[in-house]
Scaffold this motif. Structure first.
Motif, PDB file in Angstrom:
ATOM      1  N   SER A  60      18.314 -33.354  -6.300  1.00  0.00           N
ATOM      2  CA  SER A  60      18.384 -32.991  -7.716  1.00  0.00           C
ATOM      3  C   SER A  60      19.647 -32.176  -7.945  1.00  0.00           C
ATOM      4  O   SER A  60      20.183 -31.556  -7.016  1.00  0.00           O
ATOM      5  CB  SER A  60      17.140 -32.203  -8.133  1.00  0.00           C
ATOM      6  OG  SER A  60      17.342 -30.830  -7.999  1.00  0.00           O
TER       7      SER A  60
ATOM      8  N   ILE B   9      12.634 -30.198  -7.084  1.00  0.00           N
ATOM      9  CA  ILE B   9      12.485 -30.972  -5.841  1.00  0.00           C
ATOM     10  C   ILE B   9      11.022 -30.965  -5.388  1.00  0.00           C
ATOM     11  O   ILE B   9      10.532 -31.965  -4.854  1.00  0.00           O
ATOM     12  CB  ILE B   9      13.437 -30.421  -4.748  1.00  0.00           C
ATOM     13  CG1 ILE B   9      14.874 -30.853  -5.037  1.00  0.00           C
ATOM     14  CG2 ILE B   9      13.014 -30.855  -3.346  1.00  0.00           C
ATOM     15  CD1 ILE B   9      15.161 -32.341  -4.833  1.00  0.00           C
TER      16      ILE B   9
ATOM     17  N   PHE C   8      26.944 -27.445  -4.592  1.00  0.00           N
ATOM     18  CA  PHE C   8      28.354 -27.834  -4.538  1.00  0.00           C
ATOM     19  C   PHE C   8      28.540 -29.230  -3.932  1.00  0.00           C
ATOM     20  O   PHE C   8      29.451 -29.471  -3.142  1.00  0.00           O
ATOM     21  CB  PHE C   8      29.161 -26.785  -3.744  1.00  0.00           C
ATOM     22  CG  PHE C   8      28.927 -25.376  -4.207  1.00  0.00           C
ATOM     23  CD1 PHE C   8      29.292 -25.006  -5.493  1.00  0.00           C
ATOM     24  CD2 PHE C   8      28.314 -24.446  -3.385  1.00  0.00           C
ATOM     25  CE1 PHE C   8      29.060 -23.712  -5.944  1.00  0.00           C
ATOM     26  CE2 PHE C   8      28.077 -23.149  -3.825  1.00  0.00           C
ATOM     27  CZ  PHE C   8      28.451 -22.787  -5.099  1.00  0.00           C
TER      28      PHE C   8
ATOM     29  N   PRO D  72      17.965 -29.791  -3.220  1.00  0.00           N
ATOM     30  CA  PRO D  72      18.812 -29.670  -4.408  1.00  0.00           C
ATOM     31  C   PRO D  72      20.283 -29.679  -3.990  1.00  0.00           C
ATOM     32  O   PRO D  72      20.623 -29.331  -2.856  1.00  0.00           O
ATOM     33  CB  PRO D  72      18.416 -28.307  -4.993  1.00  0.00           C
ATOM     34  CG  PRO D  72      17.817 -27.537  -3.870  1.00  0.00           C
ATOM     35  CD  PRO D  72      17.257 -28.535  -2.903  1.00  0.00           C
TER      36      PRO D  72
ATOM     37  N   ALA E 222      21.966 -29.950 -11.312  1.00  0.00           N
ATOM     38  CA  ALA E 222      21.908 -29.435 -12.678  1.00  0.00           C
ATOM     39  C   ALA E 222      22.484 -30.448 -13.653  1.00  0.00           C
ATOM     40  O   ALA E 222      21.912 -30.723 -14.700  1.00  0.00           O
ATOM     41  CB  ALA E 222      22.672 -28.119 -12.771  1.00  0.00           C
ATOM     42  N   THR E 223      23.610 -31.032 -13.278  1.00  0.00           N
ATOM     43  CA  THR E 223      24.317 -31.923 -14.214  1.00  0.00           C
ATOM     44  C   THR E 223      24.281 -33.362 -13.717  1.00  0.00           C
ATOM     45  O   THR E 223      24.053 -33.631 -12.531  1.00  0.00           O
ATOM     46  CB  THR E 223      25.783 -31.473 -14.401  1.00  0.00           C
ATOM     47  OG1 THR E 223      26.451 -31.560 -13.140  1.00  0.00           O
ATOM     48  CG2 THR E 223      25.855 -30.043 -14.914  1.00  0.00           C
TER      49      THR E 223
ATOM     50  N   MET F 188      18.092 -14.693  -9.166  1.00  0.00           N
ATOM     51  CA  MET F 188      18.245 -16.109  -9.529  1.00  0.00           C
ATOM     52  C   MET F 188      17.115 -16.567 -10.461  1.00  0.00           C
ATOM     53  O   MET F 188      17.110 -17.725 -10.894  1.00  0.00           O
ATOM     54  CB  MET F 188      18.242 -16.985  -8.268  1.00  0.00           C
ATOM     55  CG  MET F 188      19.457 -16.797  -7.386  1.00  0.00           C
ATOM     56  SD  MET F 188      19.297 -17.702  -5.831  1.00  0.00           S
ATOM     57  CE  MET F 188      19.643 -19.386  -6.341  1.00  0.00           C
TER      58      MET F 188
END
Ligand SMILES: Cc1cc2nc3c(=O)[nH]c(=O)nc-3n(C[C@H](O)[C@H](O)[C@H](O)COP(=O)(O)O)c2cc1C
Length: 203
Positions: free
Chosen positions: A117, A14, A84, A81, A119-120, A50
């Motif tokens: 943004s 980001i 969920f 980002p 991950a998938t 993380m």
């Protein structure tokens, strides 16, 4: 005209998109892009677990935003980002401190826009941006997205982020994918588009 770009980034995707948004803002005569981070809410310990400590050093020099800076801006472009399918908690916490601005109507009529943004590829980019818009509407922002005039969102020859709702990038499961040229171009387009519309509104 001041366009505030306020974002949160754990691993830098980001942040990179925010820099491209700022470039787009800077292409518009009279527009000044101001980059700000929202405060981190995670402990050093959790960030270390993380694997984010090193990545965050790259943008530690970006000043932390205050809520008053939202009121001083003519337009605000938010970067978050996906968490969920929603905005990240850091951004939520920042926005939840804007009650006074809401009570005073301080943000009514400003241009607001969101980029994201995930991950998938289908991990919630659109839901993140659209659910973010709800908060912007409560504040009275005039919402601007990424129109199809940015033709790069039509591409199917490569994996790409970007939708009518806003620019986006796909980071990969372990953040291994960097924003592509097309995604950065979308971010520039969005910055330019927001600044151009703000300029017209201020006309
Ligand atoms: C708690 C948590 C929840 C996440 N939820 C999603 C998700 O729902 N969908 C997805 O594609 N990626 C998800 N991600 C991945 C992040 O969106 C990804 O790391 C981020 O977009 C990378 O941007 P950044 O480098 O700017 O932090 C999640 C990450 C974390 C830590």
């Amino acid at each position: 005209m001041k366009v505030l770009i306020v974002y949160y980034s754990t691993y830098g995707h980001i942040h990179k998109m925010a820099e491209a948004v700022a470039e787009g803002v800077g292409q518009v005569a009279g527009a000044e892009a101001v980059l700000r981070r929202v405060p981190e809410t995670l402990s050093e310990d959790v960030l270390a677990k993380m694997g984010a400590v090193e990545a965050q050093k790259a943008f530690a020099n970006v000043p932390v935003c205050t809520v008053d800076e939202l009121a001083e801006a003519d337009a605000v472009i938010f970067g978050t980002p996906t968490r969920f399918g929603n905005m990240c908690g850091q951004m939520r916490q920042f926005l939840d401190a804007t009650g006074q601005l809401w009570a005073n109507g301080s943000l009514i009529g400003k241009v607001g826009s969101v980029f994201t943004s995930s991950a998938t590829q289908h991990g919630g980019q659109e839901s993140t941006i659209l659910s973010f818009h709800i908060t912007l509407l409560h504040h009275g922002f005039v919402i601007v997205g990424l129109p199809y005039a940015f033709q790069g969102q039509m591409r199917i020859d490569e994996i790409t982020g970007g939708s009518p709702y806003g620019a986006s990038t796909i980071a990969g499961g372990s953040g291994e994918r960097l924003p592509s040229d097309n995604e950065l171009e979308a971010a520039r387009f969005q910055g330019n588009h927001v600044a151009s519309i703000t300029s017209k509104l201020m006309g």
